[in-house]
Design a protein around this motif. Structure first.
Motif, PDB file in Angstrom:
ATOM      1  N   SER A  90      21.373   3.210   2.103  1.00  0.00           N
ATOM      2  CA  SER A  90      20.030   3.340   1.549  1.00  0.00           C
ATOM      3  C   SER A  90      19.004   2.931   2.578  1.00  0.00           C
ATOM      4  O   SER A  90      19.295   2.241   3.545  1.00  0.00           O
ATOM      5  CB  SER A  90      19.879   2.533   0.261  1.00  0.00           C
ATOM      6  N   LEU A  91      17.808   3.383   2.314  1.00  0.00           N
ATOM      7  CA  LEU A  91      16.676   3.196   3.187  1.00  0.00           C
ATOM      8  C   LEU A  91      15.528   2.634   2.365  1.00  0.00           C
ATOM      9  O   LEU A  91      15.320   3.045   1.226  1.00  0.00           O
ATOM     10  CB  LEU A  91      16.283   4.557   3.761  1.00  0.00           C
ATOM     11  N   ALA A  92      14.797   1.682   2.927  1.00  0.00           N
ATOM     12  CA  ALA A  92      13.596   1.163   2.272  1.00  0.00           C
ATOM     13  C   ALA A  92      12.488   1.089   3.312  1.00  0.00           C
ATOM     14  O   ALA A  92      12.751   0.816   4.485  1.00  0.00           O
ATOM     15  CB  ALA A  92      13.850  -0.224   1.676  1.00  0.00           C
ATOM     16  N   ILE A  93      11.273   1.361   2.876  1.00  0.00           N
ATOM     17  CA  ILE A  93      10.116   1.173   3.740  1.00  0.00           C
ATOM     18  C   ILE A  93       9.114   0.331   2.970  1.00  0.00           C
ATOM     19  O   ILE A  93       8.758   0.661   1.842  1.00  0.00           O
ATOM     20  CB  ILE A  93       9.515   2.508   4.241  1.00  0.00           C
ATOM     21  N   SER A  94       8.731  -0.800   3.560  1.00  0.00           N
ATOM     22  CA  SER A  94       7.820  -1.754   2.925  1.00  0.00           C
ATOM     23  C   SER A  94       6.549  -1.853   3.755  1.00  0.00           C
ATOM     24  O   SER A  94       6.607  -2.036   4.972  1.00  0.00           O
ATOM     25  CB  SER A  94       8.442  -3.153   2.839  1.00  0.00           C
ATOM     26  N   PHE A  95       5.415  -1.773   3.078  1.00  0.00           N
ATOM     27  CA  PHE A  95       4.121  -1.813   3.747  1.00  0.00           C
ATOM     28  C   PHE A  95       3.355  -3.079   3.397  1.00  0.00           C
ATOM     29  O   PHE A  95       3.319  -3.479   2.229  1.00  0.00           O
ATOM     30  CB  PHE A  95       3.260  -0.622   3.315  1.00  0.00           C
ATOM     31  N   SER A  96       2.702  -3.656   4.407  1.00  0.00           N
ATOM     32  CA  SER A  96       1.721  -4.699   4.125  1.00  0.00           C
ATOM     33  C   SER A  96       0.524  -4.022   3.452  1.00  0.00           C
ATOM     34  O   SER A  96       0.359  -2.791   3.530  1.00  0.00           O
ATOM     35  CB  SER A  96       1.265  -5.373   5.421  1.00  0.00           C
ATOM     36  N   GLU A  97      -0.290  -4.808   2.789  1.00  0.00           N
ATOM     37  CA  GLU A  97      -1.447  -4.230   2.092  1.00  0.00           C
ATOM     38  C   GLU A  97      -2.377  -3.508   3.067  1.00  0.00           C
ATOM     39  O   GLU A  97      -2.817  -2.390   2.813  1.00  0.00           O
ATOM     40  CB  GLU A  97      -2.206  -5.310   1.326  1.00  0.00           C
ATOM     41  N   GLY A  98      -2.661  -4.136   4.199  1.00  0.00           N
ATOM     42  CA  GLY A  98      -3.555  -3.516   5.173  1.00  0.00           C
ATOM     43  C   GLY A  98      -3.033  -2.190   5.686  1.00  0.00           C
ATOM     44  O   GLY A  98      -3.783  -1.217   5.816  1.00  0.00           O
ATOM     45  N   ALA A  99      -1.728  -2.135   5.971  1.00  0.00           N
ATOM     46  CA  ALA A  99      -1.136  -0.908   6.504  1.00  0.00           C
ATOM     47  C   ALA A  99      -1.183   0.220   5.479  1.00  0.00           C
ATOM     48  O   ALA A  99      -1.617   1.332   5.795  1.00  0.00           O
ATOM     49  CB  ALA A  99       0.300  -1.162   6.959  1.00  0.00           C
ATOM     50  N   ILE A 100      -0.770  -0.036   4.248  1.00  0.00           N
ATOM     51  CA  ILE A 100      -0.731   1.059   3.265  1.00  0.00           C
ATOM     52  C   ILE A 100      -2.127   1.490   2.850  1.00  0.00           C
ATOM     53  O   ILE A 100      -2.361   2.667   2.582  1.00  0.00           O
ATOM     54  CB  ILE A 100       0.167   0.725   2.045  1.00  0.00           C
ATOM     55  N   LEU A 101      -3.087   0.567   2.803  1.00  0.00           N
ATOM     56  CA  LEU A 101      -4.462   0.969   2.481  1.00  0.00           C
ATOM     57  C   LEU A 101      -5.020   1.898   3.556  1.00  0.00           C
ATOM     58  O   LEU A 101      -5.656   2.917   3.245  1.00  0.00           O
ATOM     59  CB  LEU A 101      -5.365  -0.252   2.305  1.00  0.00           C
ATOM     60  N   LYS A 102      -4.780   1.580   4.819  1.00  0.00           N
ATOM     61  CA  LYS A 102      -5.282   2.413   5.914  1.00  0.00           C
ATOM     62  C   LYS A 102      -4.560   3.752   5.966  1.00  0.00           C
ATOM     63  O   LYS A 102      -5.185   4.808   6.119  1.00  0.00           O
ATOM     64  CB  LYS A 102      -5.126   1.677   7.248  1.00  0.00           C
ATOM     65  N   ILE A 103      -3.238   3.731   5.841  1.00  0.00           N
ATOM     66  CA  ILE A 103      -2.469   4.976   5.857  1.00  0.00           C
ATOM     67  C   ILE A 103      -2.897   5.864   4.693  1.00  0.00           C
ATOM     68  O   ILE A 103      -3.114   7.062   4.861  1.00  0.00           O
ATOM     69  CB  ILE A 103      -0.951   4.682   5.813  1.00  0.00           C
ATOM     70  N   SER A 104      -3.051   5.278   3.502  1.00  0.00           N
ATOM     71  CA  SER A 104      -3.481   6.048   2.331  1.00  0.00           C
ATOM     72  C   SER A 104      -4.868   6.634   2.545  1.00  0.00           C
ATOM     73  O   SER A 104      -5.113   7.808   2.230  1.00  0.00           O
ATOM     74  CB  SER A 104      -3.486   5.165   1.081  1.00  0.00           C
ATOM     75  N   SER A 105      -5.780   5.836   3.072  1.00  0.00           N
ATOM     76  CA  SER A 105      -7.135   6.322   3.327  1.00  0.00           C
ATOM     77  C   SER A 105      -7.118   7.502   4.286  1.00  0.00           C
ATOM     78  O   SER A 105      -7.793   8.515   4.057  1.00  0.00           O
ATOM     79  CB  SER A 105      -8.005   5.199   3.907  1.00  0.00           C
ATOM     80  N   LYS A 106      -6.338   7.386   5.354  1.00  0.00           N
ATOM     81  CA  LYS A 106      -6.270   8.461   6.341  1.00  0.00           C
ATOM     82  C   LYS A 106      -5.609   9.721   5.763  1.00  0.00           C
ATOM     83  O   LYS A 106      -6.085  10.827   5.979  1.00  0.00           O
ATOM     84  CB  LYS A 106      -5.488   7.992   7.566  1.00  0.00           C
ATOM     85  N   MET A 107      -4.528   9.535   5.013  1.00  0.00           N
ATOM     86  CA  MET A 107      -3.808  10.693   4.492  1.00  0.00           C
ATOM     87  C   MET A 107      -4.569  11.384   3.367  1.00  0.00           C
ATOM     88  O   MET A 107      -4.498  12.604   3.233  1.00  0.00           O
ATOM     89  CB  MET A 107      -2.404  10.283   4.023  1.00  0.00           C
ATOM     90  N   LEU A 108      -5.301  10.618   2.573  1.00  0.00           N
ATOM     91  CA  LEU A 108      -6.020  11.198   1.447  1.00  0.00           C
ATOM     92  C   LEU A 108      -7.458  11.588   1.788  1.00  0.00           C
ATOM     93  O   LEU A 108      -8.132  12.237   0.994  1.00  0.00           O
ATOM     94  CB  LEU A 108      -6.005  10.233   0.254  1.00  0.00           C
ATOM     95  N   GLY A 109      -7.929  11.168   2.952  1.00  0.00           N
ATOM     96  CA  GLY A 109      -9.263  11.544   3.387  1.00  0.00           C
ATOM     97  C   GLY A 109     -10.397  10.869   2.637  1.00  0.00           C
ATOM     98  O   GLY A 109     -11.504  11.402   2.561  1.00  0.00           O
ATOM     99  N   GLU A 110     -10.113   9.713   2.073  1.00  0.00           N
ATOM    100  CA  GLU A 110     -11.137   8.946   1.377  1.00  0.00           C
ATOM    101  C   GLU A 110     -10.809   7.464   1.502  1.00  0.00           C
ATOM    102  O   GLU A 110      -9.671   7.100   1.756  1.00  0.00           O
ATOM    103  CB  GLU A 110     -11.239   9.343  -0.089  1.00  0.00           C
ATOM    104  N   GLU A 111     -11.819   6.624   1.340  1.00  0.00           N
ATOM    105  CA  GLU A 111     -11.620   5.191   1.469  1.00  0.00           C
ATOM    106  C   GLU A 111     -10.821   4.655   0.276  1.00  0.00           C
ATOM    107  O   GLU A 111     -11.257   4.746  -0.864  1.00  0.00           O
ATOM    108  CB  GLU A 111     -12.963   4.463   1.555  1.00  0.00           C
ATOM    109  N   ILE A 112      -9.655   4.125   0.543  1.00  0.00           N
ATOM    110  CA  ILE A 112      -8.816   3.509  -0.489  1.00  0.00           C
ATOM    111  C   ILE A 112      -8.965   2.002  -0.321  1.00  0.00           C
ATOM    112  O   ILE A 112      -8.723   1.465   0.763  1.00  0.00           O
ATOM    113  CB  ILE A 112      -7.336   3.934  -0.336  1.00  0.00           C
TER     114      ILE A 112
END
Length: 162
Positions: free
Chosen positions: A56-78
């Motif tokens: 199995s594989l797991a990927i865990s994000f810190s809050e800062g990392a996932i907020l920035k990645i989400s913002s970039k991927m979704l094209g809006e400030e998350i």
């Protein structure tokens, strides 16, 4: 764990972040995880199984990392985890396992994958097989994230691939 597996995960997550989020990351020295605690605030997990290998594989994000990645991927400030970050973690988990699966397939490994499931907060990470869990830490300008994986040979009764 086989270095081919580690390289497949590193290459796959780099491709995802560059292509989907116009971001870069650097990986640091892998290490063996000592417990089942999540290393981030949101984690995507996916089982992977093949003819001779299961894991199995797991990927865990810190809050800062996932907020920035989400913002970039979704094209809006998350600004909060509730703004689609958990759903996006599932999508990234799918992309990561699919990308790694393709790379590994090209090297002679074949895996089937199940639907990812998401963990938030302090839910323990329970992998599909028993064995050493390899953690690959990554750093971004917005915070760290971690890929962890464990694989066992079906031929050698849950011994990890070396």
């Amino acid at each position: 764990m086989n270095v081919v597996f580690i390289n497949a995960f590193v290459e796959s997550i780099n491709n995802i972040l560059v292509t989907m989020a116009s971001m870069s990351c650097e990986y640091q020295k892998p290490y063996i995880k000592q417990d089942q605690q999540p290393l981030g605030v949101v984690t995507g997990m996916i089982p992977m199984a093949g003819d001779n290998v299961k894991g199995s594989l797991a990927i865990s994000f810190s809050e800062g990392a996932i907020l920035k990645i989400s913002s970039k991927m979704l094209g809006e400030e998350i600004t909060s985890l509730e703004d689609g970050c958990t759903d996006l973690t599932g999508e990234i988990t799918n992309m990561l396992s699919g990308g790694a699966r393709k790379i590994l397939w090209e090297k002679g490994y074949d895996f089937d994958m199940a639907q990812p499931h998401l963990l938030t907060g302090t839910q323990m990470i329970e992998h599909e097989v028993t064995g050493p869990v390899m953690v690959i830490p990554f750093v971004t300008r917005s915070g760290p994230f971690f890929i962890e994986a464990v694989f066992a040979s079906r031929l050698n009764r849950a011994k990890s691939i070396v």
